[in-house]
Design a protein around this motif. Sequence first.
Motif, PDB file in Angstrom:
ATOM      1  N   CYS B  80      33.636  23.670  48.919  1.00 38.20           N
ATOM      2  CA  CYS B  80      34.204  24.892  48.352  1.00 38.20           C
ATOM      3  C   CYS B  80      33.413  26.103  48.839  1.00 38.20           C
ATOM      4  O   CYS B  80      33.990  27.109  49.283  1.00 38.20           O
ATOM      5  N   LYS B  81      32.104  26.002  48.778  1.00 36.03           N
ATOM      6  CA  LYS B  81      31.255  27.114  49.238  1.00 36.03           C
ATOM      7  C   LYS B  81      31.484  27.386  50.724  1.00 36.03           C
ATOM      8  O   LYS B  81      31.583  28.535  51.154  1.00 36.03           O
ATOM      9  N   LYS B  82      31.590  26.311  51.485  1.00 35.93           N
ATOM     10  CA  LYS B  82      31.768  26.470  52.926  1.00 35.93           C
ATOM     11  C   LYS B  82      33.083  27.195  53.245  1.00 35.93           C
ATOM     12  O   LYS B  82      33.118  28.116  54.076  1.00 35.93           O
ATOM     13  N   GLU B  83      34.163  26.778  52.586  1.00 33.72           N
ATOM     14  CA  GLU B  83      35.476  27.397  52.865  1.00 33.72           C
ATOM     15  C   GLU B  83      35.461  28.886  52.524  1.00 33.72           C
ATOM     16  O   GLU B  83      35.989  29.716  53.260  1.00 33.72           O
ATOM     17  N   ILE B  84      34.839  29.214  51.388  1.00 31.72           N
ATOM     18  CA  ILE B  84      34.782  30.620  50.966  1.00 31.72           C
ATOM     19  C   ILE B  84      33.897  31.417  51.932  1.00 31.72           C
ATOM     20  O   ILE B  84      34.219  32.547  52.306  1.00 31.72           O
ATOM     21  N   ARG B  85      32.796  30.794  52.353  1.00 28.27           N
ATOM     22  CA  ARG B  85      31.892  31.474  53.282  1.00 28.27           C
ATOM     23  C   ARG B  85      32.601  31.821  54.593  1.00 28.27           C
ATOM     24  O   ARG B  85      32.451  32.920  55.126  1.00 28.27           O
ATOM     25  N   VAL B  86      33.386  30.875  55.105  1.00 29.63           N
ATOM     26  CA  VAL B  86      34.085  31.115  56.373  1.00 29.63           C
ATOM     27  C   VAL B  86      35.089  32.261  56.221  1.00 29.63           C
ATOM     28  O   VAL B  86      35.163  33.161  57.069  1.00 29.63           O
ATOM     29  N   ILE B  87      35.841  32.256  55.125  1.00 29.45           N
ATOM     30  CA  ILE B  87      36.832  33.325  54.941  1.00 29.45           C
ATOM     31  C   ILE B  87      36.118  34.665  54.750  1.00 29.45           C
ATOM     32  O   ILE B  87      36.481  35.663  55.379  1.00 29.45           O
ATOM     33  N   PHE B  88      35.100  34.671  53.906  1.00 29.11           N
ATOM     34  CA  PHE B  88      34.401  35.940  53.649  1.00 29.11           C
ATOM     35  C   PHE B  88      33.682  36.427  54.904  1.00 29.11           C
ATOM     36  O   PHE B  88      33.706  37.621  55.230  1.00 29.11           O
ATOM     37  N   GLY B  89      33.063  35.491  55.627  1.00 22.78           N
ATOM     38  CA  GLY B  89      32.271  35.889  56.796  1.00 22.78           C
ATOM     39  C   GLY B  89      33.099  36.221  58.022  1.00 22.78           C
ATOM     40  O   GLY B  89      32.758  37.121  58.782  1.00 22.78           O
ATOM     41  N   ASP B  90      34.186  35.483  58.222  1.00 26.08           N
ATOM     42  CA  ASP B  90      34.938  35.632  59.471  1.00 26.08           C
ATOM     43  C   ASP B  90      36.234  36.433  59.323  1.00 26.08           C
ATOM     44  O   ASP B  90      36.686  37.061  60.283  1.00 26.08           O
ATOM     45  N   TYR B  91      36.863  36.342  58.161  1.00 26.58           N
ATOM     46  CA  TYR B  91      38.166  37.010  58.008  1.00 26.58           C
ATOM     47  C   TYR B  91      38.056  38.367  57.301  1.00 26.58           C
ATOM     48  O   TYR B  91      38.658  39.338  57.737  1.00 26.58           O
ATOM     49  N   ILE B  92      37.294  38.391  56.217  1.00 24.71           N
ATOM     50  CA  ILE B  92      37.218  39.616  55.411  1.00 24.71           C
ATOM     51  C   ILE B  92      36.532  40.729  56.204  1.00 24.71           C
ATOM     52  O   ILE B  92      35.452  40.543  56.745  1.00 24.71           O
ATOM     53  N   LYS B  93      37.199  41.859  56.249  1.00 20.50           N
ATOM     54  CA  LYS B  93      36.670  43.009  56.987  1.00 20.50           C
ATOM     55  C   LYS B  93      36.344  44.145  56.000  1.00 20.50           C
ATOM     56  O   LYS B  93      36.686  44.073  54.825  1.00 20.50           O
ATOM     57  N   LYS B  94      35.703  45.175  56.553  1.00 26.31           N
ATOM     58  CA  LYS B  94      35.256  46.301  55.722  1.00 26.31           C
ATOM     59  C   LYS B  94      36.399  46.906  54.905  1.00 26.31           C
ATOM     60  O   LYS B  94      36.237  47.214  53.717  1.00 26.31           O
ATOM     61  N   ASP B  95      37.562  47.056  55.530  1.00 27.25           N
ATOM     62  CA  ASP B  95      38.678  47.684  54.798  1.00 27.25           C
ATOM     63  C   ASP B  95      39.184  46.804  53.659  1.00 27.25           C
ATOM     64  O   ASP B  95      39.681  47.304  52.645  1.00 27.25           O
ATOM     65  N   HIS B  96      39.047  45.470  53.807  1.00 24.25           N
ATOM     66  CA  HIS B  96      39.427  44.585  52.695  1.00 24.25           C
ATOM     67  C   HIS B  96      38.494  44.836  51.499  1.00 24.25           C
ATOM     68  O   HIS B  96      38.939  44.865  50.351  1.00 24.25           O
ATOM     69  N   ILE B  97      37.205  44.993  51.806  1.00 27.26           N
ATOM     70  CA  ILE B  97      36.225  45.187  50.726  1.00 27.26           C
ATOM     71  C   ILE B  97      36.438  46.557  50.076  1.00 27.26           C
ATOM     72  O   ILE B  97      36.292  46.704  48.859  1.00 27.26           O
ATOM     73  N   GLU B  98      36.822  47.533  50.910  1.00 32.96           N
ATOM     74  CA  GLU B  98      37.100  48.861  50.336  1.00 32.96           C
ATOM     75  C   GLU B  98      38.283  48.794  49.377  1.00 32.96           C
ATOM     76  O   GLU B  98      38.309  49.430  48.334  1.00 32.96           O
ATOM     77  N   LYS B  99      39.259  47.966  49.741  1.00 41.17           N
ATOM     78  CA  LYS B  99      40.455  47.825  48.890  1.00 41.17           C
ATOM     79  C   LYS B  99      40.188  46.941  47.673  1.00 41.17           C
ATOM     80  O   LYS B  99      40.746  47.156  46.599  1.00 41.17           O
ATOM     81  N   PHE B 100      39.341  45.929  47.861  1.00 35.27           N
ATOM     82  CA  PHE B 100      39.006  45.011  46.764  1.00 35.27           C
ATOM     83  C   PHE B 100      37.485  44.976  46.605  1.00 35.27           C
ATOM     84  O   PHE B 100      36.823  44.017  47.044  1.00 35.27           O
ATOM     85  N   PRO B 101      36.905  46.002  45.990  1.00 36.28           N
ATOM     86  CA  PRO B 101      35.431  46.088  45.922  1.00 36.28           C
ATOM     87  C   PRO B 101      34.763  44.953  45.165  1.00 36.28           C
ATOM     88  O   PRO B 101      33.556  44.759  45.283  1.00 36.28           O
ATOM     89  N   GLU B 102      35.544  44.181  44.399  1.00 30.80           N
ATOM     90  CA  GLU B 102      34.945  43.058  43.660  1.00 30.80           C
ATOM     91  C   GLU B 102      34.613  41.862  44.575  1.00 30.80           C
ATOM     92  O   GLU B 102      33.917  40.927  44.160  1.00 30.80           O
ATOM     93  N   LEU B 103      35.123  41.885  45.829  1.00 32.48           N
ATOM     94  CA  LEU B 103      34.998  40.714  46.709  1.00 32.48           C
ATOM     95  C   LEU B 103      33.571  40.205  46.941  1.00 32.48           C
ATOM     96  O   LEU B 103      33.328  38.997  46.801  1.00 32.48           O
TER      97      LEU B 103
END
Lengths: 88, 166
Positions: B80-103
Amino acid sequence: MSLSPAYLHGDYVLIQKIGQLNRLRKGDVVVFQLPGYGRLIKQISTIDLEMADCRVKGTAPDSIGSDSFGAVPLTAILGKVILHIPKK
Amino acid sequence: MLHSIISKIDQKHHFETASAHCDIPCGIYDPHLAQLSALTVIRMLDLMADLEKGHTVVDTAFRNSMIRYVAVKEEHAEQCKKEIRVIFGDYIKKDHIEKFPELPELTHKIFQAASKCRQAAARENGLELLALVNRFAEIFWATKGIETKKAVAPYKPSEEVVYPVL
């Protein structure tokens, strides 16, 4: 990072286009464009002048290179690194 | 010194970037494996509790089953940690975090909740992990403009899961 620890995320590099006075050699770090992969930076492991291509590799054990995506045409190479400015 | 000067120029003129990819950039990201892992953790916690209730003697059969359940719980909490890490590290970009600051905080909470599931045997830990991963899934699909729905998974542990409406 496949060229770690020499090259890390956030480092800057200055590249020079390849020409008669600036030929590629084994061990050069090059920037190239590969369809489906984008713009990559890797190290040349072998050059085949007859086929006009080269094989590249990362230096980290888990990195991908020509073993995964094949040889890189020399025409795809944007330049070789002549200056490396590490972040740290 | 030189790096910081160039960095300031970069901020203004946006130099081109080159990647030294370790992963093949396949572009396939989906939080469902993280959700399945969280469900598996809950299922293992349930099986562990059932085994405890059903056995009066701690014999080889008991130990064998319990060790298997714990091993799978460990494996899936890490998965579970690995899957979330890959999405957060490789897919999530700065604009996603700006839109969803809780990420960022949500991701950190998932890591902590998964570790808690490894450390202890309380079912609430598994439920907490699933709730956090479900929220992560909602945000992930929202970044792609895809609506989501909640439904109870049609298999044990029969918990509510966030699904994309495709």
